[in-house]
Design a protein around this motif. Structure first.
Motif, PDB file in Angstrom:
ATOM      1  N   LYS A 251       0.783  -1.178  -0.060  1.00  0.00           N
ATOM      2  CA  LYS A 251      -0.085   0.091  -0.138  1.00  0.00           C
ATOM      3  C   LYS A 251       0.801   1.204  -0.034  1.00  0.00           C
ATOM      4  O   LYS A 251       0.418   2.220  -0.734  1.00  0.00           O
ATOM      5  N   LEU A 252       2.021   1.104   0.675  1.00  0.00           N
ATOM      6  CA  LEU A 252       2.951   2.355   0.782  1.00  0.00           C
ATOM      7  C   LEU A 252       3.431   2.442  -0.427  1.00  0.00           C
ATOM      8  O   LEU A 252       3.456   3.687  -1.112  1.00  0.00           O
ATOM      9  N   MET A 253       3.654   1.567  -1.289  1.00  0.00           N
ATOM     10  CA  MET A 253       4.332   1.632  -2.677  1.00  0.00           C
ATOM     11  C   MET A 253       3.514   2.150  -3.625  1.00  0.00           C
ATOM     12  O   MET A 253       3.542   2.976  -4.328  1.00  0.00           O
ATOM     13  N   THR A 254       2.148   1.642  -3.465  1.00  0.00           N
ATOM     14  CA  THR A 254       1.042   2.334  -4.094  1.00  0.00           C
ATOM     15  C   THR A 254       0.820   3.753  -4.084  1.00  0.00           C
ATOM     16  O   THR A 254       0.656   4.710  -5.055  1.00  0.00           O
ATOM     17  N   LEU A 255       0.796   4.134  -2.878  1.00  0.00           N
ATOM     18  CA  LEU A 255       0.555   5.663  -2.634  1.00  0.00           C
ATOM     19  C   LEU A 255       1.855   6.427  -3.199  1.00  0.00           C
ATOM     20  O   LEU A 255       1.534   7.502  -3.782  1.00  0.00           O
ATOM     21  N   LEU A 256       3.040   5.866  -2.864  1.00  0.00           N
ATOM     22  CA  LEU A 256       4.237   6.447  -3.802  1.00  0.00           C
ATOM     23  C   LEU A 256       4.178   6.624  -5.366  1.00  0.00           C
ATOM     24  O   LEU A 256       4.588   7.477  -5.883  1.00  0.00           O
ATOM     25  N   LEU A 257       3.619   5.260  -5.799  1.00  0.00           N
ATOM     26  CA  LEU A 257       3.286   5.521  -7.210  1.00  0.00           C
ATOM     27  C   LEU A 257       2.416   6.322  -7.583  1.00  0.00           C
ATOM     28  O   LEU A 257       2.489   6.820  -8.856  1.00  0.00           O
ATOM     29  N   MET A 258       1.150   6.468  -6.805  1.00  0.00           N
ATOM     30  CA  MET A 258       0.163   7.525  -7.240  1.00  0.00           C
ATOM     31  C   MET A 258       0.829   8.739  -7.480  1.00  0.00           C
ATOM     32  O   MET A 258       0.755   9.594  -8.416  1.00  0.00           O
ATOM     33  N   VAL A 259       1.519   9.181  -6.568  1.00  0.00           N
ATOM     34  CA  VAL A 259       2.166  10.644  -6.537  1.00  0.00           C
ATOM     35  C   VAL A 259       3.288  10.655  -7.759  1.00  0.00           C
ATOM     36  O   VAL A 259       2.915  11.661  -8.544  1.00  0.00           O
ATOM     37  N   LEU A 260       3.932   9.552  -7.989  1.00  0.00           N
ATOM     38  CA  LEU A 260       5.023   9.720  -9.368  1.00  0.00           C
ATOM     39  C   LEU A 260       3.838   9.464 -10.480  1.00  0.00           C
ATOM     40  O   LEU A 260       4.497  10.542 -11.333  1.00  0.00           O
ATOM     41  N   SER A 261       2.893   8.925 -10.417  1.00  0.00           N
ATOM     42  CA  SER A 261       2.352   8.780 -11.814  1.00  0.00           C
ATOM     43  C   SER A 261       1.605  10.351 -12.048  1.00  0.00           C
ATOM     44  O   SER A 261       1.643  10.523 -13.142  1.00  0.00           O
ATOM     45  N   GLY A 262       1.159  10.929 -10.901  1.00  0.00           N
ATOM     46  CA  GLY A 262       0.541  12.088 -11.206  1.00  0.00           C
ATOM     47  C   GLY A 262       1.306  13.053 -11.584  1.00  0.00           C
ATOM     48  O   GLY A 262       1.340  13.815 -12.676  1.00  0.00           O
ATOM     49  N   VAL A 263       2.931  13.066 -11.220  1.00  0.00           N
ATOM     50  CA  VAL A 263       3.796  14.001 -11.742  1.00  0.00           C
ATOM     51  C   VAL A 263       3.965  13.588 -13.177  1.00  0.00           C
ATOM     52  O   VAL A 263       4.211  14.546 -13.859  1.00  0.00           O
ATOM     53  N   PHE A 264       4.115  12.256 -13.576  1.00  0.00           N
ATOM     54  CA  PHE A 264       4.265  12.071 -14.882  1.00  0.00           C
ATOM     55  C   PHE A 264       3.023  12.545 -15.946  1.00  0.00           C
ATOM     56  O   PHE A 264       3.274  13.120 -16.957  1.00  0.00           O
ATOM     57  N   ILE A 265       1.776  12.355 -15.222  1.00  0.00           N
ATOM     58  CA  ILE A 265       0.897  12.973 -16.240  1.00  0.00           C
ATOM     59  C   ILE A 265       0.800  14.494 -16.229  1.00  0.00           C
ATOM     60  O   ILE A 265       0.821  14.888 -17.394  1.00  0.00           O
ATOM     61  N   PHE A 266       1.006  15.086 -15.298  1.00  0.00           N
ATOM     62  CA  PHE A 266       1.017  16.509 -15.446  1.00  0.00           C
ATOM     63  C   PHE A 266       2.303  16.928 -16.192  1.00  0.00           C
ATOM     64  O   PHE A 266       2.224  18.039 -17.114  1.00  0.00           O
ATOM     65  N   THR A 267       3.467  16.580 -16.113  1.00  0.00           N
ATOM     66  CA  THR A 267       4.471  16.570 -17.000  1.00  0.00           C
ATOM     67  C   THR A 267       4.227  16.262 -18.416  1.00  0.00           C
ATOM     68  O   THR A 267       4.545  17.276 -19.338  1.00  0.00           O
ATOM     69  N   GLY A 268       3.597  15.197 -18.708  1.00  0.00           N
ATOM     70  CA  GLY A 268       3.031  15.029 -19.767  1.00  0.00           C
ATOM     71  C   GLY A 268       2.278  16.106 -20.563  1.00  0.00           C
ATOM     72  O   GLY A 268       2.426  16.509 -21.816  1.00  0.00           O
ATOM     73  N   ILE A 269       1.396  16.665 -19.718  1.00  0.00           N
ATOM     74  CA  ILE A 269       0.513  17.706 -20.307  1.00  0.00           C
ATOM     75  C   ILE A 269       1.412  18.943 -20.727  1.00  0.00           C
ATOM     76  O   ILE A 269       0.978  19.541 -21.562  1.00  0.00           O
ATOM     77  N   PHE A 270       2.190  19.078 -19.677  1.00  0.00           N
ATOM     78  CA  PHE A 270       3.124  20.404 -20.041  1.00  0.00           C
ATOM     79  C   PHE A 270       3.714  20.185 -21.325  1.00  0.00           C
ATOM     80  O   PHE A 270       4.037  21.067 -21.862  1.00  0.00           O
ATOM     81  N   ILE A 271       4.394  18.911 -21.415  1.00  0.00           N
ATOM     82  CA  ILE A 271       4.949  18.790 -22.877  1.00  0.00           C
ATOM     83  C   ILE A 271       4.220  18.879 -23.754  1.00  0.00           C
ATOM     84  O   ILE A 271       4.775  19.619 -24.953  1.00  0.00           O
ATOM     85  N   LEU A 272       3.083  18.455 -23.720  1.00  0.00           N
ATOM     86  CA  LEU A 272       1.983  18.373 -24.970  1.00  0.00           C
ATOM     87  C   LEU A 272       1.672  19.947 -25.333  1.00  0.00           C
ATOM     88  O   LEU A 272       1.861  20.459 -26.407  1.00  0.00           O
ATOM     89  N   ALA A 273       1.660  20.704 -24.176  1.00  0.00           N
ATOM     90  CA  ALA A 273       1.282  22.138 -24.388  1.00  0.00           C
ATOM     91  C   ALA A 273       2.385  22.667 -25.037  1.00  0.00           C
ATOM     92  O   ALA A 273       2.193  23.840 -25.818  1.00  0.00           O
TER      93      ALA A 273
END
Lengths: 269, 260
Positions: free
Chosen positions: B140-162
């Motif tokens: 569960k801790l790993m999942t929590l960490l992954l959630m944050v990491l995944s969010g970072v990647f998604i936001f960064t992806g949107i920044f790159i697209l823009a």
């Protein structure tokens, strides 16, 4: 004398109307925000007893659309770095040479900017929101008098807002760096104006603070007049309060401006 | 990677030259999400629950998304302000260097004042975790960490697209803020409270659902079987960066300098 402020106002107003693409992008963003917010409130209301709430869901929806449509009327700071730069770069000296009252001069400038950008943005949002299916649609005001009172209170609210925002600009004379203090003032002010959640949904202790401050008269009050949440008589007396605030804020602002100008040090360069 | 750390340390030292302004801005960044969070708190105080979600469950969701957002705003700021790089023609200089453009644009700017925002969300996270009756396991801790990491990647992806759009439009596009600011605002509540089209869009096109809904179900023990699938669902969010990078490369090939 009045004419020079009038022409400045017109100039700025037309200037603001030029940024149509930016306005279109803004409209799209605001539209999306509005939808998301309404969905959140809908989810909150779905399981709650609607009758026991201080505002009904259609009233909230209307509140949100008005908020999105007139966003430039309620944001305390409206992306205007020009005046800050005037002060920090020392170009304020030119402004001081003009045979005009600096307070009125800036006031007209800020007012025109907000009006033009609201004019570009509000009608597409309001029209779109009007035709949306239930429960997303903007409900019309209950009667004509509510509409008239809304227009009056909205415009007065705008004047109050600009006179509040003048204090931000005046404060830069003292601090020289607008960002930090400005950010905090904005966040608190906009929260108290009902930007984050409508004032009636706030807890009682907070509402008691909100009513003695000028912020809610800029956004919360006109929007609730529109939806009929604030009745006819209360609206009339509210408009009186708006007038009193407006006069006080402008007098105080002029005083503060004069104090600031007597000790202004023009930055060289 | 070494180069990235170099960029980091140089820009950090340069921002630290303006110490007061840095701290004031960080403090301001602390208060922005705080006011949003206060709104959320007051709504829960009045309504009690949100379609079966309790306050602390939503607070957890809020904290994860805001952490992800502040981290990506800090590290991917270069893409966010990319339009100035294109408009001034400075992007030409990056092209002639023997390093990848992605790395150089990333390294062109960091916004360390987002630490204020990060701190706020960490506090919310700790508060939420302390009040949730979850028996934490390693997974569960790993999942929590992954959630944050995944969010970072998604936001960064949107920044790159823009940023990629800037190759064609030269100016920055305000529309992108629908998906960055709007996405953040949307994703701070669990995805399941929204209408079908919003849910579908933010699961299959921009996979915010892999951050703020599917793994959340696993952490809160609301899944029915196939736990592991829910636990690793944030990985799908990380994959979002791949098409973004491909589009970026396509954009770079079509870049025509403004010449100034």
């Amino acid at each position: 004398m009045m004419r020079s402020y009038g022409s400045l106002f017109r100039l700025r107003f037309n200037n603001g109307l030029q940024y149509r693409t930016a306005a279109l992008a803004g409209v799209a963003t605001q539209f999306f925000w509005g939808m998301i917010l309404i969905m959140v409130y809908r989810a909150f209301y779905a399981m709650a007893d609607g009758a026991s709430m201080p505002m009904s869901l259609p009233q909230i929806v209307t509140y949100i659309w008005l908020q999105q449509a007139f966003l430039t009327f309620i944001m305390l700071w409206h992306r205007d770095n020009e005046l800050f730069q005037l002060i920090t770069t020392g170009n304020i000296a030119y402004e001081l040479c003009r045979p005009t009252d600096l307070y009125t001069f800036w006031y007209a400038k800020l007012l025109a900017q907000r009006l033009s950008s609201a004019l570009l943005r509000c009608s597409p949002i309001l029209i779109f929101a009007w035709f949306l299916p239930s429960p997303y649609e903007l409900s019309p005001p209950p009667d004509l008098s509510a509409l008239i009172l809304f227009v009056v209170s909205l415009l007065l609210g705008l004047l109050v807002l600009v006179s509040i925002s003048m204090f931000i600009y005046i404060s830069v004379f003292y601090t020289m760096s607008p960002v930090g203090s400005l950010l905090m003032f904005n966040v608190v002010g906009e929260f108290l104006a009902g930007m984050v959640i409508p004032v009636p949904l706030m807890p009682d202790w907070l509402q008691r603070i909100v009513v003695v401050l000028p912020f809610r008269w800029t956004a919360d009050f006109p929007f609730r007049v529109f939806s009929g949440h604030i009745g006819y008589h209360e609206a009339l007396s509210g408009i009186m309060v708006q007038l009193v605030w407006l006069i006080c804020l402008i007098l105080l602002g002029k005083l503060a401006m004069r104090r600031a100008l007597t000790r202004v040090v023009v930055q060289g360069g | 990677m070494r180069l990235f750390v170099r960029y980091l340390s140089i820009l950090f030292r340069s921002q630290m030259q303006y110490r007061t302004s840095f701290w004031l801005l960080s403090l301001g960044q602390f208060f922005i999400p705080l006011s949003v969070f206060a709104g959320l708190y007051f709504l829960f105080e009045r309504f009690g629950q949100l379609q079966g979600w309790t306050f602390f469950e939503v607070a957890l969701c809020f904290a994860v998304i805001h952490m992800a957002f502040s981290l990506s705003e800090c590290f991917a700021r270069g893409f966010d302000s990319f339009s100035t790089l294109v408009a001034s023609g400075d992007f030409d200089r990056l092209l002639v260097r023997p390093r990848s453009t992605v790395l150089q644009v990333l390294g062109s700017k960091f916004e360390f004042t987002r630490i204020g925002r990060l701190l706020q969300s960490v506090i919310v996270l700790v508060w939420a975790c302390a009040n949730l009756a979850v028996d934490w396991s390693l997974l569960k801790l790993m999942t929590l960490l992954l959630m944050v990491l995944s969010g970072v990647f998604i936001f960064t992806g949107i920044f790159i697209l823009a940023a990629t759009m800037c190759f064609w439009t030269i100016q920055g596009l305000e529309v992108a803020s629908i998906f960055t600011d709007g996405g953040r605002e949307m994703a701070q509540y669990p995805l399941h409270i929204y209408e079908g089209w919003v849910r579908r869009f933010f699961t299959f096109i921009i996979p915010f659902g892999c951050v703020n809904y599917l793994p959340l179900l696993f952490i809160l023990d609301r899944t029915e079987g196939r736990d592991l699938l829910y636990a690793i669902s944030p990985l799908a969010g990380i994959l979002f960066i791949i098409p973004c990078l491909l589009i970026w490369r396509f954009g770079v090939r079509h870049y025509r300098s403004t010449g100034s």
